[in-house]
Write an enzyme that holds these catalytic residues in place. Structure first.
Site, PDB file in Angstrom:
ATOM      1  N   ASP A   4      19.545  20.130  57.093  1.00 28.17           N
ATOM      2  CA  ASP A   4      18.275  19.533  56.705  1.00 28.17           C
ATOM      3  C   ASP A   4      17.914  20.121  55.332  1.00 28.17           C
ATOM      4  O   ASP A   4      18.501  21.126  54.909  1.00 28.17           O
ATOM      5  CB  ASP A   4      17.242  19.898  57.783  1.00 28.17           C
ATOM      6  CG  ASP A   4      15.848  19.427  57.465  1.00 28.17           C
ATOM      7  OD1 ASP A   4      15.697  18.394  56.789  1.00 28.17           O
ATOM      8  OD2 ASP A   4      14.891  20.103  57.913  1.00 28.17           O
ATOM      9  N   ASP A   6      14.168  20.195  53.582  1.00 22.94           N
ATOM     10  CA  ASP A   6      12.877  20.898  53.555  1.00 22.94           C
ATOM     11  C   ASP A   6      12.759  21.871  54.731  1.00 22.94           C
ATOM     12  O   ASP A   6      12.985  21.508  55.882  1.00 22.94           O
ATOM     13  CB  ASP A   6      11.727  19.883  53.620  1.00 22.94           C
ATOM     14  CG  ASP A   6      11.668  19.016  52.383  1.00 22.94           C
ATOM     15  OD1 ASP A   6      11.022  19.424  51.416  1.00 22.94           O
ATOM     16  OD2 ASP A   6      12.298  17.939  52.376  1.00 22.94           O
TER      17      ASP A   6
HETATM   18 MG    MG Z   1      12.911  20.024  57.524  1.00 26.93          MG
END
Ligand code: MG
Length: 242
Positions: A4, A6
């Site tokens: 992922d 962020d």
């Molecule tokens: Mg995230």
């Protein structure tokens, strides 16, 4: 290695535009990508996350995996992913409605993506959350092509189709022809949408949740923060034989 963006590669910040990748983390990712397959699976628009990571040789799955491009930047054009195109007009109409409705609300930020529209309220005034939730749910409920999802200080509309980061991860594992007898897929994520990917890896890979303070997760391991992520990636890059 499936990551992922962020909250995993960059700390969560007040405005999504401010989440820039550090030079140190980019170098580690670049090194890692020469030794194993690396894919970034993000809620961000693919163009946005690709620009922020700034590396070739990496797969990017944006809009929670609805929009996937290969290491050469070319869209992974398949029957599976192509069927999401029909949802674009509904999302564009919803984006227009949301932008009109939230204009003048301080600290509220609309993020249009190719296959989703997100409304961020991290910087908004108290009381903004319920107004935004009401608005997003009203639009979502009035159009069968769209569904509402939530995350960290965000409400989002997405195509009403069974697809998520977990499905995108499965798709990538197949597309990359990863042999689960001899390879171990690893997924790092921090938010509720990452739980679908952790679930896919139960029994076949390793899920690592980042910065969740001991909250329940389907991941098998946990890391404290993005610094620990960078250190783990650096160690793996140093130990993997290309
Ligand atoms: Mg995230």
């Amino acid at each position: 290695m499936f990551l992922d963006y962020d909250g995993v590669l960059t700390p969560i910040v007040s405005h999504p535009d401010l989440a820039t990748l550090s030079i140190a983390t980019r170098e580690v990712l670049e090194d890692l990508a020469t030794k194993t397959e690396v894919a970034i699976i993000s809620g961000r628009d693919t163009t946005d996350v690709r620009e922020k990571v700034g590396l070739n040789g990496v797969w990017y799955a944006g809009s929670h995996g609805f929009d996937i491009v290969g290491p050469d930047g070319a869209p992974a054009d398949t029957e599976t992913l192509g069927r999401f195109e029909q949802y674009v007009p509904a999302l564009e109409a919803a984006t227009d409605m949301i932008v009109t409705a939230v204009t003048g609300m301080p600290g509220v930020h609309v993020e249009p993506k190719r296959f989703a529209v997100a409304v961020h309220f991290r910087e908004a005034e108290d009381g903004a959350e319920s107004i935004i939730e009401g608005l997003v749910r009203e639009i979502g409920d009035s159009d069968v092509r769209l569904v509402v999802t939530t995350g960290k200080k965000i409400f989002e509309l997405r195509p009403a189709v069974e697809w998520d980061k977990g499905k995108a991860l499965e798709w990538l594992i197949q597309r990359l022809e990863i042999d689960l007898e001899s390879s171990i897929p690893i997924y790092l994520g921090d938010d509720v949408t990452d739980e679908d990917a952790f679930a896919v890896l139960i029994g076949s890979g390793i899920g690592i949740v980042v910065g969740r303070d001991g909250e329940p997760s389907r991941a098998s391991y946990a890391l404290e923060d993005t610094d620990e992520v960078r250190r783990l990636l650096a160690r793996l890059a140093a130990e993997i034989e290309p």
